[in-house]
Design a protein around this motif. Sequence first.
Motif, PDB file in Angstrom:
ATOM      1  N   ALA A 238       0.838  -1.210   0.000  1.00  0.00           N
ATOM      2  CA  ALA A 238       0.000   0.000   0.000  1.00  0.00           C
ATOM      3  C   ALA A 238       0.868   1.252   0.000  1.00  0.00           C
ATOM      4  CB  ALA A 238      -0.932  -0.016   1.209  1.00  0.00           C
ATOM      5  N   ASP A 239       1.959   1.236   0.785  1.00  0.00           N
ATOM      6  CA  ASP A 239       2.821   2.426   0.866  1.00  0.00           C
ATOM      7  C   ASP A 239       3.415   2.775  -0.494  1.00  0.00           C
ATOM      8  OD1 ASP A 239       2.349   2.763   3.546  1.00  0.00           O
ATOM      9  OD2 ASP A 239       4.142   1.674   4.194  1.00  0.00           O
TER      10      ASP A 239
ATOM     11  N   GLY B  14      -9.035   9.505  -9.686  1.00  0.00           N
ATOM     12  CA  GLY B  14     -10.464   9.653  -9.489  1.00  0.00           C
ATOM     13  C   GLY B  14     -11.284   8.449  -9.882  1.00  0.00           C
ATOM     14  N   CYS B  15     -10.831   7.689 -10.891  1.00  0.00           N
ATOM     15  CA  CYS B  15     -11.662   6.624 -11.475  1.00  0.00           C
ATOM     16  C   CYS B  15     -11.235   5.216 -11.090  1.00  0.00           C
ATOM     17  CB  CYS B  15     -11.651   6.731 -13.003  1.00  0.00           C
ATOM     18  SG  CYS B  15     -12.228   8.325 -13.649  1.00  0.00           S
ATOM     19  N   CYS B  16      -9.961   5.012 -10.781  1.00  0.00           N
ATOM     20  CA  CYS B  16      -9.440   3.652 -10.643  1.00  0.00           C
ATOM     21  C   CYS B  16      -9.341   3.179  -9.201  1.00  0.00           C
ATOM     22  CB  CYS B  16      -8.053   3.564 -11.294  1.00  0.00           C
ATOM     23  SG  CYS B  16      -8.018   4.102 -13.015  1.00  0.00           S
ATOM     24  N   LYS B  17      -9.612   4.044  -8.254  1.00  0.00           N
ATOM     25  CA  LYS B  17      -9.540   3.688  -6.839  1.00  0.00           C
ATOM     26  C   LYS B  17     -10.628   4.465  -6.090  1.00  0.00           C
ATOM     27  CE  LYS B  17      -6.604   7.428  -5.291  1.00  0.00           C
ATOM     28  NZ  LYS B  17      -7.789   7.994  -4.584  1.00  0.00           N
ATOM     29  N   PRO B  18     -11.004   4.013  -4.898  1.00  0.00           N
ATOM     30  CA  PRO B  18     -11.973   4.774  -4.110  1.00  0.00           C
ATOM     31  C   PRO B  18     -11.313   6.004  -3.486  1.00  0.00           C
ATOM     32  CG  PRO B  18     -11.248   2.851  -2.894  1.00  0.00           C
ATOM     33  CD  PRO B  18     -10.629   2.743  -4.260  1.00  0.00           C
ATOM     34  N   PRO B  19     -12.079   7.057  -3.199  1.00  0.00           N
ATOM     35  CA  PRO B  19     -11.499   8.222  -2.510  1.00  0.00           C
ATOM     36  C   PRO B  19     -10.912   7.822  -1.161  1.00  0.00           C
ATOM     37  CG  PRO B  19     -13.670   8.750  -3.399  1.00  0.00           C
ATOM     38  CD  PRO B  19     -13.484   7.273  -3.558  1.00  0.00           C
ATOM     39  N   THR B  20      -9.855   8.491  -0.742  1.00  0.00           N
ATOM     40  CA  THR B  20      -9.169   8.167   0.511  1.00  0.00           C
ATOM     41  C   THR B  20     -10.096   8.278   1.711  1.00  0.00           C
ATOM     42  OG1 THR B  20      -7.059   8.917  -0.411  1.00  0.00           O
ATOM     43  CG2 THR B  20      -7.211   8.786   1.986  1.00  0.00           C
ATOM     44  N   VAL B  21     -11.006   9.250   1.658  1.00  0.00           N
ATOM     45  CA  VAL B  21     -11.915   9.493   2.776  1.00  0.00           C
ATOM     46  C   VAL B  21     -12.793   8.277   3.074  1.00  0.00           C
ATOM     47  CG1 VAL B  21     -13.790  10.460   1.372  1.00  0.00           C
ATOM     48  CG2 VAL B  21     -13.520  11.210   3.743  1.00  0.00           C
TER      49      VAL B  21
ATOM     50  N   TYR C 113     -11.151   2.646   2.517  1.00  0.00           N
ATOM     51  CA  TYR C 113     -10.988   1.288   1.981  1.00  0.00           C
ATOM     52  C   TYR C 113      -9.552   0.806   2.223  1.00  0.00           C
ATOM     53  CZ  TYR C 113     -15.438   0.999  -0.559  1.00  0.00           C
ATOM     54  OH  TYR C 113     -16.756   0.893  -0.892  1.00  0.00           O
ATOM     55  N   THR C 114      -9.391  -0.513   2.320  1.00  0.00           N
ATOM     56  CA  THR C 114      -8.075  -1.120   2.541  1.00  0.00           C
ATOM     57  C   THR C 114      -7.500  -1.602   1.211  1.00  0.00           C
ATOM     58  OG1 THR C 114      -8.732  -1.860   4.751  1.00  0.00           O
ATOM     59  CG2 THR C 114      -6.801  -2.926   3.762  1.00  0.00           C
ATOM     60  N   PHE C 115      -6.254  -1.242   0.968  1.00  0.00           N
ATOM     61  CA  PHE C 115      -5.566  -1.556  -0.285  1.00  0.00           C
ATOM     62  C   PHE C 115      -5.289  -3.052  -0.418  1.00  0.00           C
ATOM     63  CE2 PHE C 115      -1.575  -2.398  -2.519  1.00  0.00           C
ATOM     64  CZ  PHE C 115      -1.717  -1.685  -3.697  1.00  0.00           C
TER      65      PHE C 115
ATOM     66  N   ASN D 149      -4.749  -4.206  -4.197  1.00  0.00           N
ATOM     67  CA  ASN D 149      -3.911  -3.762  -5.314  1.00  0.00           C
ATOM     68  C   ASN D 149      -4.553  -2.485  -5.850  1.00  0.00           C
ATOM     69  OD1 ASN D 149      -5.714  -4.299  -7.611  1.00  0.00           O
ATOM     70  ND2 ASN D 149      -5.341  -6.476  -7.189  1.00  0.00           N
ATOM     71  N   PRO D 150      -3.938  -1.780  -6.814  1.00  0.00           N
ATOM     72  CA  PRO D 150      -4.440  -0.462  -7.201  1.00  0.00           C
ATOM     73  C   PRO D 150      -5.907  -0.409  -7.602  1.00  0.00           C
ATOM     74  CG  PRO D 150      -2.251  -0.774  -8.081  1.00  0.00           C
ATOM     75  CD  PRO D 150      -2.639  -2.070  -7.477  1.00  0.00           C
ATOM     76  N   THR D 151      -6.492  -1.511  -8.059  1.00  0.00           N
ATOM     77  CA  THR D 151      -7.888  -1.469  -8.476  1.00  0.00           C
ATOM     78  C   THR D 151      -8.770  -2.463  -7.717  1.00  0.00           C
ATOM     79  OG1 THR D 151      -7.449  -3.010 -10.308  1.00  0.00           O
ATOM     80  CG2 THR D 151      -7.328  -0.647 -10.793  1.00  0.00           C
ATOM     81  N   VAL D 152      -8.251  -3.014  -6.634  1.00  0.00           N
ATOM     82  CA  VAL D 152      -9.036  -3.895  -5.767  1.00  0.00           C
ATOM     83  C   VAL D 152      -8.842  -3.425  -4.321  1.00  0.00           C
ATOM     84  CG1 VAL D 152      -9.390  -6.247  -4.911  1.00  0.00           C
ATOM     85  CG2 VAL D 152      -8.855  -5.867  -7.331  1.00  0.00           C
TER      86      VAL D 152
END
Length: 272
Positions: free
Chosen positions: A157-158, A171-178, A181-183, A185-188
């Motif tokens: 994750a780091d 904006g599109c490939c990951k959920p917002p940090t707020v 969500y737990t990492f 991989n970049p899209t899961v």
Amino acid sequence: MANHASNNIISILNLIALLSSLPIIGCGIWLASKPDNSCVHLFRWPVLLLGILILLVSLTGFVGAFWNKQGLLAFHLFCMALLIVLLLILLVFAFVVTQRDGSYVVPGRGYKEYRIKGFSSWIRDHVTDKGNWGQIRSCLAENDACRKLSRDNYVTADQFFLAHISPLQSGCCKPPTVCGYTFVNPTVWVNPVNPTSDRDCYLWNNEQSQLCYGCDSCKAGVLGNLRKEWRKANVFLIVAVVVLIFVYVIGCSAYKNAQTEELFERYKQGWV
């Protein structure tokens, strides 16, 4: 002889104008090849089209000067003035609609995230409204931006959190940090136990055809990408338009001198 010298000057100037059209065409090709511009058709072709037209008009002026076709030179000057004005309008328009920046810094992240309300109302209305976004969303899901991100070697994750990813990917490939969500991989990402009330947190889906393409953060990321790319392109376009204006002013002066010299020659020969 003097008239021939003026035409030579015009030929050289048109060669410079022709060379100046190449960066414009290059910017147009670069913009059109970007994932966001390929999906947002409104922004895809204007620069490339103007660059090609300037190239063709410059060739017309070169031919007119080489063959001493004054009518063709007059047509060339008229068309070039029109194209320069259109290019200036496009530059001013692009600067105005991309002036506002919806990005914000997230502590501990190498990338920024984006709020849709941070961008100008015109670009929001014409890109992210319901009538356009459905097609743009489908196009984004089919292109390679998120798949490329998932192929990159982010083991932890780091590593991912310190990556400098594009606004579209942020904006599109990951959920917002707020969303918290737990990492994986970049899209899961693993859904948190108590997600925030942010609408985007409930729209995220690990299905690769969905991800966050329905999120406001994705719309904002696309606008951030457009802004970033057009800001870069504007630097080259400004240099090109300055050169074109300089060439055009000198070309008009040379054309006027050629016309005056031609009338003087006719007067000397008793034609006037």
